[in-house]
Scaffold this motif. Structure first.
Motif, PDB file in Angstrom:
ATOM      1  N   GLY A   2       0.805  -1.210   0.000  1.00  0.00           N
ATOM      2  CA  GLY A   2       0.000   0.000   0.000  1.00  0.00           C
ATOM      3  C   GLY A   2       0.836   1.257   0.000  1.00  0.00           C
ATOM      4  N   CYS A   3       1.875   1.267   0.841  1.00  0.00           N
ATOM      5  CA  CYS A   3       2.692   2.478   0.957  1.00  0.00           C
ATOM      6  C   CYS A   3       3.930   2.418   0.061  1.00  0.00           C
ATOM      7  CB  CYS A   3       3.116   2.673   2.403  1.00  0.00           C
ATOM      8  SG  CYS A   3       4.137   1.336   3.034  1.00  0.00           S
ATOM      9  N   ARG A   4       4.230   1.257  -0.482  1.00  0.00           N
ATOM     10  CA  ARG A   4       5.368   1.040  -1.376  1.00  0.00           C
ATOM     11  C   ARG A   4       6.713   1.355  -0.721  1.00  0.00           C
ATOM     12  NH1 ARG A   4       4.477   0.017  -6.675  1.00  0.00           N
ATOM     13  NH2 ARG A   4       6.367   1.116  -7.221  1.00  0.00           N
ATOM     14  N   CYS A  43      -1.642   0.945   5.672  1.00  0.00           N
ATOM     15  CA  CYS A  43      -1.052   0.334   4.476  1.00  0.00           C
ATOM     16  C   CYS A  43      -2.100  -0.533   3.767  1.00  0.00           C
ATOM     17  CB  CYS A  43       0.165  -0.486   4.868  1.00  0.00           C
ATOM     18  SG  CYS A  43       1.182  -0.986   3.479  1.00  0.00           S
ATOM     19  N   SER A  46      -4.565   1.786   2.006  1.00  0.00           N
ATOM     20  CA  SER A  46      -3.958   2.364   0.816  1.00  0.00           C
ATOM     21  C   SER A  46      -3.942   1.362  -0.336  1.00  0.00           C
ATOM     22  CB  SER A  46      -2.545   2.841   1.137  1.00  0.00           C
ATOM     23  OG  SER A  46      -1.922   3.341  -0.005  1.00  0.00           O
ATOM     24  N   ALA A  47      -3.598   0.116  -0.048  1.00  0.00           N
ATOM     25  CA  ALA A  47      -3.559  -0.918  -1.084  1.00  0.00           C
ATOM     26  C   ALA A  47      -4.957  -1.183  -1.639  1.00  0.00           C
ATOM     27  CB  ALA A  47      -2.959  -2.195  -0.522  1.00  0.00           C
ATOM     28  N   GLU A  48      -5.966  -1.147  -0.784  1.00  0.00           N
ATOM     29  CA  GLU A  48      -7.335  -1.341  -1.253  1.00  0.00           C
ATOM     30  C   GLU A  48      -7.775  -0.195  -2.159  1.00  0.00           C
ATOM     31  OE1 GLU A  48      -9.062  -2.181   2.797  1.00  0.00           O
ATOM     32  OE2 GLU A  48     -10.271  -3.530   1.551  1.00  0.00           O
ATOM     33  N   ARG A  49      -7.456   1.040  -1.763  1.00  0.00           N
ATOM     34  CA  ARG A  49      -7.821   2.202  -2.571  1.00  0.00           C
ATOM     35  C   ARG A  49      -7.183   2.147  -3.958  1.00  0.00           C
ATOM     36  NH1 ARG A  49      -6.923   5.032   2.001  1.00  0.00           N
ATOM     37  NH2 ARG A  49      -4.897   5.736   1.275  1.00  0.00           N
ATOM     38  N   LYS A  50      -5.946   1.690  -4.007  1.00  0.00           N
ATOM     39  CA  LYS A  50      -5.210   1.616  -5.280  1.00  0.00           C
ATOM     40  C   LYS A  50      -5.559   0.371  -6.100  1.00  0.00           C
ATOM     41  CE  LYS A  50      -1.185   3.847  -3.233  1.00  0.00           C
ATOM     42  NZ  LYS A  50       0.221   3.636  -2.848  1.00  0.00           N
ATOM     43  N   LYS A  51      -6.378  -0.524  -5.525  1.00  0.00           N
ATOM     44  CA  LYS A  51      -6.734  -1.800  -6.161  1.00  0.00           C
ATOM     45  C   LYS A  51      -5.465  -2.581  -6.494  1.00  0.00           C
ATOM     46  CE  LYS A  51     -10.979   0.110  -7.837  1.00  0.00           C
ATOM     47  NZ  LYS A  51     -11.745   0.590  -8.940  1.00  0.00           N
ATOM     48  N   ALA A  52      -4.535  -2.594  -5.552  1.00  0.00           N
ATOM     49  CA  ALA A  52      -3.227  -3.203  -5.765  1.00  0.00           C
ATOM     50  C   ALA A  52      -3.238  -4.721  -5.618  1.00  0.00           C
ATOM     51  CB  ALA A  52      -2.217  -2.602  -4.792  1.00  0.00           C
ATOM     52  N   ARG A  55      -4.115  -6.752  -8.873  1.00  0.00           N
ATOM     53  CA  ARG A  55      -3.042  -6.546  -9.849  1.00  0.00           C
ATOM     54  C   ARG A  55      -1.787  -7.324  -9.443  1.00  0.00           C
ATOM     55  NH1 ARG A  55      -3.638  -1.370 -10.000  1.00  0.00           N
ATOM     56  NH2 ARG A  55      -2.097  -0.878  -8.424  1.00  0.00           N
TER      57      ARG A  55
END
Length: 96
Positions: A2-4, A43, A46-52, A55
């Motif tokens: 999420g935060c990379r 984190c 954030s990952a959920e928001r980015k749909k990470a 992917r």
């Protein structure tokens, strides 16, 4: 994820996708592709928001993150003095 932010493997939680759900894999034993996440609610959010997760895990559609959220728990919330919440996850070594 999420935060990379880069971190040691011991500081991260491995997650895998199985049956439309995102499952925590703290022992790192599940087969298949995994993704790494800081065990902090910020984190995960954030990952959920980015749909990470779809992917990174190469799956179609959204994943249910209920079990990962339960694994992380509310006690893992970062405090103001921890910044991103990662400072409390480092192991300390006795210098003696």
């Amino acid at each position: 994820m999420g935060c990379r932010t880069r971190a040691l493997a011991e500081e991260l939680l491995r997650v895998v996708a199985e049956g439309g759900k995102l499952l925590p894999d703290p022992r790192r034993r599940h087969a298949g592709r995994g993704a790494w996440l800081h065990p902090a609610p910020a984190c995960l959010d954030s990952a959920e928001r980015k749909k990470a997760f779809p992917r990174a895990l190469r799956v179609q559609g959204p994943l249910d993150t209920t079990e990962v959220r339960a694994q992380i728990g509310p006690e893992a919330r970062p405090t103001d003095d921890q910044g991103s919440g990662l400072a409390g996850h480092r192991k300390q070594v006795d210098p003696s």
